[in-house]
Every structure is written in C-alpha cells, then in structure tokens.
Enzyme design. Sequence first.
Site: not given
Length: 638
Positions: A194, A192
């Site tokens: 960020f 992921t």
Amino acid sequence: MLREIADREPREANADAPAELKVGYQGEPGAFGEVAAAAHGGVPVPFASFEKVLEALGQGAIDEAVFPLENAVVGAITEALEPLASAVLRGLDLVATSLTSVPVRLALSVKQGTPIGDVKRAWSHPAALRQCTQRLAALGIEPVVCYDTAGAAKIIAADASTDAAICSRHAAEMSGLDVLIEDVSDRDQNSTRFVHLRQADHARARVPLAFLRTSSMTATTRLDVLTGATLLPLAGTPEHPVRMWVLGADAARLQALAPARDVQVVSLGQPAPHASRLPPKEGTAPAVKSLPHATARKPATVVEVGPFKVGGGHRAMIAGPCSVESPEQVMRIAKEVAACGATALRGGVFKPRTNPYAFQGHGYEALEWLAAASREVKLPIVTEVMAVDQVQQVAQKAEVLQIGARNMQNFDLLRAVGRAGRPVLLKRGAGATTDEWLGAAEYVMASGESRVMLCERGIRTFEPSTRNTLDLGGMLAVRPLTHLPLIADPSHAAGRADLVEGLARAAWSAGADGLIVEVHDDPARALCDNEQALVPARFAELARALALEPNAHLPLAQLRAWVDAIDHDLAELVKRRLDVARVIGDSKRQTGRAVLDPKREAAVRRTYYEALPGAKQLADKLVDLLIEAARAQQSIEE
Ligand code: PEP
Ligand code: MN
C-alpha cells in the site's frame, strides 16, 4: 443478494482527543486496507470507494489515504490505480509518504456450521478473487465479485445461502463467521503493498513514486532496467493506451530517460521539477501565455443562440447556400436544411472573390432576404462580414458574424467584430498556422467577445485534387489548447461535392463540435462555389448519418428513411454488443473470473436509465432482453 452499498461518511472524530492522524482506506472495517491505514498509528477511516477516499483527501476531511498498489500474486491492483491516476491527472496534488506491505491471508469463511462441500460460491473484492483463482477452481467454488473483502463477510453473515466470503480472519470474526480455510491464496506469503498518500502541501515527500502516461509500451520497456524501478502496467484509455506506475524510481532520472514525445511522467513523492509537462490545471496559466483569453484553462465555452448550441458536448450543423442569390432561393434552401435538422442558416451577402469581376454578393438587400428565411425556419443566421464598416449593420440582423479565411488576420476587422455583441465564427486562413488562428481569436476576445468559434476550412497545400486540405490534425492539435468550440467546413476544404460527406463524417468522428456545409438546390446555376454544393437530398443523407434531428416538414418518405437508418444502426449495435459479451465471457473463463457479475448488471441498467429518462419500463425491458441474450452467448445456465 448484493445490497446497495451506501457511501459512508467518515467517522466523526472525538473532539476531546488529541489531534489524530485520520487515514482513509477503501473497504469495511476488517479489510486489509484498514491494517495499512493503522500501520503508523493512524486512525483508519473506511470509505465505500477509492474515489470517495480521494475526494475526502482533497477536501482535507482525512489527513492521509492508503491505496493498494501491488500484490505479490497478481501484480498491479488496477481497481485502485485507475481512480488514483485520474485524480492525479485532474490535478489533485499528492505525495507519497511511505509504503506499507501488508501480509495477506485470504480466509475462506462461512456461516457457522456450513460444511465445505456446501460452498458453491465465494464473495470478495475482485483483486482478492484474482489472488485465489486456482485454489477456488480446484475447490469447485465460483468467485462472486463484491466491493470489499470485509464487506463480503458482512454479506455472507446476513445472507441465508451457504456461500462463503474471502476476507481476513479478523473480518470473518467481526462478522461472526467460521474460517474453513486459513488462506486460499494461490501462493504462500501473499502480501499487498500500500502507498500512503497526502496532499502535497501537507507533507514532505519521502518515497520516490512516479506515474507514467505513455502511448506505447515499447517506449518504456527499458526504463525498469535503466532506473531499477518496478513498472506496473495498467490498461489504458483509447487516448493513452498504456499507463504505468513506477515504484522506487528516481522520478527526475526517469523523466530524463523517458522518450520525450509520448511519455508523460507524473511524480508522486518528489518535488516535481518537470511539472511543466503536466496538463495545466483549471484556473492556472493559459496554455499559451501570450493568449490569455483564447487559451485560458477553463471549461468548454458553449455558444448558444436559440436552437444553435455548440461546444461542451453540444454539436451544431450550420447549413445553407454559399451566397444569398434571391429571396426565393434562400427561402427554399433554408426550409430544406431546417427540415433535416440544421441548427443555423448560413448564407453570404458579401462575398470575398478571387476575381474582382465575379459575383460579389447582393449586400444588404440580400441580408433582408436571409433574415426573412431565418424567421420562417426559426434558425439563427451565420453570415460573413468583410469590412469594418459592415459590422454594425450586419450585426443588427445576423446572430453570428463570420470572419472569412481571407480576413483572418484583418486585425481591425477582428477588433470590430469583437465589439459587435455577436458570437463570431472565425475561419482559419488558408495559409495560417494554428498559432496564428488562435492569435486571431485572441484579438476578437480581447475586444470583448468571448463567444468565438474556430472553423477549420482547409489549408493550401501542394495537393491539387482538392481545393484545400482539410487539416483535421491541426484542428485536433488546437483542442487541448483552447476551450473554444471547433467547427469544420468540409465544403470549402473539398471544393467538390463528392468529397463533402466523407470529410464531414471524418471531422465529426474526430470530435468537431460542429460543421458548416454549403447546400444549393440548383448547383449548376449557383452564383458562387457551385462545385462544392450538396443538393438537399444529399445533405439529408449526411444529416441522417450524423444523427441530426429532422422536423415534421421533411417529406414522410424521407422521415421513414431516417427511422430505417436508425433501426439498421440499432440492430448492428445489438449484434456488436452480443459479440463482445461472448468475448468477455471467454476472457473471464480463461482468467478464472466469475462470468456473472451482479454489479455489472446494475451498472448496465443505470446506463439505460440515464439514456432513456422517463422511460424506465422500456429501459428495464431492453436490459432484460440484452442480458438474457448475453447470457446465452456466454453459455450461462440460470
Ligand atoms: C464561405 O464560407 O463562403 C467562405 C468564403 O469561406 P472561406 O472564407 O472559408 O473561404
Ligand atoms: Mn463558399
């Protein structure tokens, strides 16, 4: 099972320690956000929600925030982007300082000794659950949404069930859980991305990152090709159906390439030369520089006189005869409109007439008749002043002074009503642009009266079938420019009674703050504007359709009709709710999401508590019934 998640305060910083970089993230310690928050030596600070992280950043309680933008398996993380988008658009001035990619391994974790065969449900953050839809389906495990991955581990540790949590190994170990499967992600090498965000004046931007608001996907389809950006589409709002985040784009170039009319680029991470396209913030320059009062950036102006309250979500219905013809006439009509829920009484005593030989109004004598009717029905008066020398005397009796369309640019009159100490209803001239209308409001406000209502009453066009053309487009175009309430006058726009209800409903649905409608109980004999007057019974129908509140003077048969109409609407709404619940069930099944969502149920309950204050039992019963019916629609067995 899902316990209340208290909003946590950020951890206290150690006063003796050297200044540390506090980085907020959403979730519990052990969440993937914590890894991102610690990436550059920051001290991670957990928050219960993305909104709380942004609030803390805005208040300076933390130095930086990390937000998940994009996941390798499922793409955009909408849960994080929506609150971020709204904070940016509300004016939180952010820059992106860097991006961190966090490897994601979604560990299926259970209480010690739970065999995999016993695991029927797995709890996690919705974004994490989306990343393992297929694996969970293959394992026959039902996903259950909760607020955080590490939070899920805590829930499972404290719970007596054989459910699992989907979280990082670290989070599982922190809660004393066993890891059954190291990674249930649907794809290897899950990660992921960020973004690290700071307040604009706290950092110099380094990572180009832009946020687009656009009303059409097609308007932006080629932007990724042209700019080499990654576009992350988000579900939009009715106002802005499509929104996108753009990673790695040159925001200035994006701005230059974006179709100008329906795309708004908000940049995080670059100095924003295009800032002029952002909606101006409260407390900053007015929307139209030369009109500092009428277009000031401030909360909606609410005009309030007794039961009449308009603006900022309060809606008004001004009703009564075009002109005050006799004491009896105005008294009868006042009683009729008051019984239907009108909030102010209109009636002209000075009439601007095209033909100088037409009825000109009964003047000050009629003002007395109007005042008597107003006292009787306890509604404030809205009446027109046509000349400067009428203002003071009329203002002694009338609560609201109307400036008619023909006088919209009578600047001396505007100044005079601005000094009269009464709210002003300012009609738009039949040949006036919206800018000229706002300019007229500015005259009144600059003279001292801040309580101005703008009234759209139709403009002159080539169309002869109506007296004027109700310019709802113009009214809506004014909405973002001004804080003043907007009122629509379907009567003078239509010029014929049969069109009044349709135009009134259209204006109301378009978000007019109020309406002004002409009512006469004997239109054939009315001395002015007879063709456009609604008879009381038809006004009652309109009032019912707009959900005004009748009073006990309305005949019982009509009150019953009112309640019948509400029951009809209620039953229709229940049917629509069930239909949509069924579609939601289908959609969740198709996308492999859990159909049951305890958090949603709690949210529905809250909605009913808020709408029915002081009637918790009723609210609970209604929600129980609705949820039971929705479950039946979604074919969920308990
Ligand atoms: C009125 O309200 O009766 C009237 C004369 O309206 P307008 O000025 O909009 O024509
Ligand atoms: Mn009229």
